[in-house]
Motif scaffolding. Sequence first.
Motif, short mmCIF file in Angstrom:
data_model
loop_
_atom_site.label_atom_id
_atom_site.label_comp_id
_atom_site.label_asym_id
_atom_site.label_seq_id
_atom_site.Cartn_x
_atom_site.Cartn_y
_atom_site.Cartn_z
N LEU A 1 1.31 -18.57 7.58
CA LEU A 1 1.07 -17.51 6.61
C LEU A 1 1.82 -17.84 5.32
CD1 LEU A 1 1.76 -14.39 8.92
CD2 LEU A 1 -0.41 -15.60 8.58
N TRP A 2 1.27 -17.37 4.20
CA TRP A 2 1.93 -17.57 2.91
C TRP A 2 2.32 -16.22 2.32
CZ3 TRP A 2 3.83 -21.79 0.62
CH2 TRP A 2 3.38 -23.05 1.04
N LEU A 3 3.53 -16.16 1.78
CA LEU A 3 4.05 -14.96 1.12
C LEU A 3 4.43 -15.30 -0.32
CD1 LEU A 3 4.75 -14.56 4.30
CD2 LEU A 3 6.28 -12.76 3.45
N GLN A 4 4.35 -14.28 -1.17
CA GLN A 4 4.78 -14.43 -2.56
C GLN A 4 6.25 -14.01 -2.69
OE1 GLN A 4 2.22 -12.61 -5.49
NE2 GLN A 4 0.41 -12.84 -4.21
N LEU A 5 7.02 -14.85 -3.36
CA LEU A 5 8.43 -14.54 -3.68
C LEU A 5 8.56 -14.48 -5.20
CD1 LEU A 5 10.26 -16.94 -1.16
CD2 LEU A 5 9.60 -14.56 -0.81
N ASP A 6 8.01 -13.43 -5.78
CA ASP A 6 7.88 -13.38 -7.24
C ASP A 6 9.22 -13.35 -7.96
OD1 ASP A 6 4.92 -13.09 -7.14
OD2 ASP A 6 5.47 -11.24 -6.12
N GLN A 7 10.24 -12.77 -7.34
CA GLN A 7 11.55 -12.74 -8.00
C GLN A 7 12.11 -14.14 -8.25
OE1 GLN A 7 13.39 -10.30 -9.33
NE2 GLN A 7 11.81 -8.78 -8.85
N ASN A 8 11.59 -15.13 -7.51
CA ASN A 8 12.11 -16.49 -7.68
C ASN A 8 11.78 -17.09 -9.04
OD1 ASN A 8 13.20 -16.27 -5.18
ND2 ASN A 8 12.00 -17.90 -4.21
N MET A 9 10.89 -16.48 -9.78
CA MET A 9 10.67 -16.96 -11.15
C MET A 9 11.93 -16.77 -12.00
SD MET A 9 9.00 -13.95 -13.47
CE MET A 9 9.25 -15.02 -14.81
N ARG A 10 12.87 -15.91 -11.52
CA ARG A 10 14.12 -15.68 -12.24
C ARG A 10 15.26 -16.53 -11.70
NH1 ARG A 10 13.67 -12.11 -15.83
NH2 ARG A 10 11.95 -10.64 -15.81
N ALA A 11 14.97 -17.36 -10.71
CA ALA A 11 16.01 -18.25 -10.20
C ALA A 11 16.37 -19.28 -11.26
CB ALA A 11 15.51 -18.95 -8.94
N LYS A 12 17.59 -19.79 -11.18
CA LYS A 12 18.08 -20.70 -12.22
C LYS A 12 17.28 -21.99 -12.30
CE LYS A 12 22.84 -19.03 -12.49
NZ LYS A 12 24.27 -19.39 -12.41
N ASP A 13 16.70 -22.41 -11.17
CA ASP A 13 15.95 -23.66 -11.17
C ASP A 13 14.44 -23.42 -11.19
OD1 ASP A 13 15.71 -22.57 -8.67
OD2 ASP A 13 15.93 -24.48 -7.60
N SER A 14 14.00 -22.27 -11.67
CA SER A 14 12.58 -21.93 -11.60
C SER A 14 11.76 -22.77 -12.57
CB SER A 14 12.37 -20.45 -11.89
OG SER A 14 12.47 -20.18 -13.27
N ASP A 15 10.50 -22.97 -12.20
CA ASP A 15 9.59 -23.69 -13.09
C ASP A 15 9.28 -22.89 -14.35
OD1 ASP A 15 9.53 -25.75 -11.35
OD2 ASP A 15 7.47 -25.48 -10.67
N THR A 16 9.47 -21.58 -14.27
CA THR A 16 9.23 -20.75 -15.46
C THR A 16 10.10 -21.22 -16.61
OG1 THR A 16 8.69 -18.86 -14.06
CG2 THR A 16 9.21 -18.41 -16.36
#
Length: 771
Positions: free
Chosen positions: A92-107
């Motif tokens: 199963l796949w889940l979204q971890l949208d808060q990870n866009m705010r992680a320090k190493d995010s691709d964002t």
Amino acid sequence: MKKIHLLIFFLIACNCYLFAQENINLNKFRQLKQELATPNVYRTASGAPGHQYWQQKADYKIDIKLDDKNQRIYGKETISYYNQSPDVLNYLWLQLDQNMRAKDSDTDKTMSFVMKERVSFSQLKRLQNDFDGGFKLDHVKDTQGNDLTATVNKTMMRIDLPEPLNPGESFSFEVKWWYNINNRMTDHGRSGYEYFEDEDNYLYTIAQFYPRMAVYNEVEGWQHKQFLGTGEFTLPFGDFEVHLTVPADHVVGATGELQNADEVLTSEQIKRFEQAKKTTDKPVIIISQADAEQAEKNKSKKEKTWIFKANNVRDFAFASSRKFNWDAMGVKFDNRTVLAMSYYPKEGNPLWEQYSTRVVAHTIKTYSKHTFDYPYPVAISVHTKDIGMEYPMICFNGGRPEKDGTYSERTKYEMIGVIIHEVGHNFFPMIVNSDERQWTWMDEGLNTFTQFLTEQEWEPNYPSRSGRPYTIVPYMKGDKKFISPIMTNSESVWNLGSNAYSKPTVALNILRETVMGRELFDFAYKEYARRWMFKHPTPADFFRTMEDASGVDLDWFWRGWFYTTDHCDISLENVKWYQPNTQNPEIETLLAKKEKEEKISMTDINNKDLTDNTYLASNPAAADFYTTYDPFKVTETDKKQYDRYLSSLSDEEKELVNGNYNFYQLDFKNIGGLVMPIILKFEFTDGSEEIQHIPAEIWRRNNEEVSKVFLFNKQVKQITLDPFLETADTELNNNYWPEKQVPTRFQLYKSRFGSGRSGGSNPMRDAQKKK
């Protein structure tokens, strides 16, 4: 051998050239075939769900604690995932949208930036990225407490199942996590907190706060495209039970219905809440500004748990603060009553108490008229500063007055507009559940268009920002290097606002007003919404349904507006005026004489003095019959010939010859490349006018140049192309005959330093100063 190789290369090059030329010259009216997925048992050629259509389901039980001291969310959830597909799933796949705010995010890694002479502190702060964001996962277990193998890939997480999940089976598992809430005012984002320093209080608007199931369907498989910040969300439907533990003096608004009002509200608040359900003409105040201001001062150290349930929703969000005013009113739908509600701090008044809930009520009624009856029990608007974001049954909206309570006209209408827009998102995409991660226009474009309809029904001449065709002209005629087709993934679009919001809105409005007409459009639009409510439509489903339900071939329109960056610039190149030769000598000889008299050259003018000094004047004996012959005199022979001609004509032919008709050949050129209907206004010398609509199909055999002849029994004085600005024509100077120049106004100004968003001029404040 070398010659053979050169020959092969030459043939390949020629084929490539011919193929390229063929693509260049492809007719703009060719059918959308290769662009759209092949119809099948899941999605039909009519645009409706097929007889074997399926979709997955995910139910959630979530416990959340809001840490008001450290601005954190602590959560634990149990997800029950139902495999309603015909496929066996191994993970199963889940979204971890808060990870866009992680320090190493691709964002952050993919955020481009150019240093200039003037750089703001907020821009530099973004480069530092010292915020410790992202989900901190404590565990992922099955319901028996066994650890599950979970692999985090940036903003997505894969859970490997201990056994394959067969069709018709379900699997339940538990996730525990926490994360730091971002300061929305400095770090931006769709959710977060706003801090009020004067009173040391927080207002939380919380979303994407839990690991969420990704969509699995027959179109994409797992939709696990990474979240970079622009492409929003696509989620399966399910049922939610959420327990929200917050400071005891906080008021909470959330997706769904409150289950334990008797535990979290006072008896007086419950009484007002029940009264609001019965009141449909104006909002009922449940928590007043005086109540909220008292709570701001007395900060409780205790906690309360608010319990909400929501069925058949794709997501869940909530807002929490001790600063909230709260009002509500009922909205009747046959035998149901929906509660329209607003939560807002004192900083939103008096504007919010006056308008917010009324706008919510107006929105769900008007959208329902154009789609389907609003199916949920509540619709909530929460006031925040400078934000607009949507979730099922709840949205966060900006529009803040000045500190003195006054506000500009722009602030008022931007607030009303954003509330309509965000509440409207309940329909697109919360219920008509399109894939926002792929196609932003399918929710933002359709919603902004329906917002435009709703704004126009709020008050006469509402100042809508999008909708009218001329509003998209500056974008459409811009540099094509920075314009993307609407059918571009949301993370790759240039100018998302114009591409995904404004351009689709204008396109749909042109369809409704100019191409299809309101009756056909409204029927088809409603059919699309009804077919795909609580399902997952694709662009092809929308395109096909609009054609299927209206009986209008729109492939040329979808191709031009959605798949290309062509713009509309139709030029009225030339007008030729013809009148039939009546053969009547009484008429034609006079016209011929007049024409000859008008053809006077400079030689004729300068030779007038020679009249008495010519050879013939001095030698009259040289004259003959033709010296005195008048070619413009009507003879009996002329009359007899005309009578014979008339006797050979039918009555209908006589009418054409003698009816004083004028024929005008208009030559058009398609400069912008976008084929569109041709709308013409003819103004006549007798003061009358006539409008003619020519369908876009006039371009079907020649996409670049067409001519058309018009017949009138009076003379044309002026011709205007696109007189009501219906087609987003980017150049008006070539729209007139006789030629007419449209002046472009420019403004002289002095340079000023400083920037920042302003609410515009504020006559309300100015008027108060005069008192």
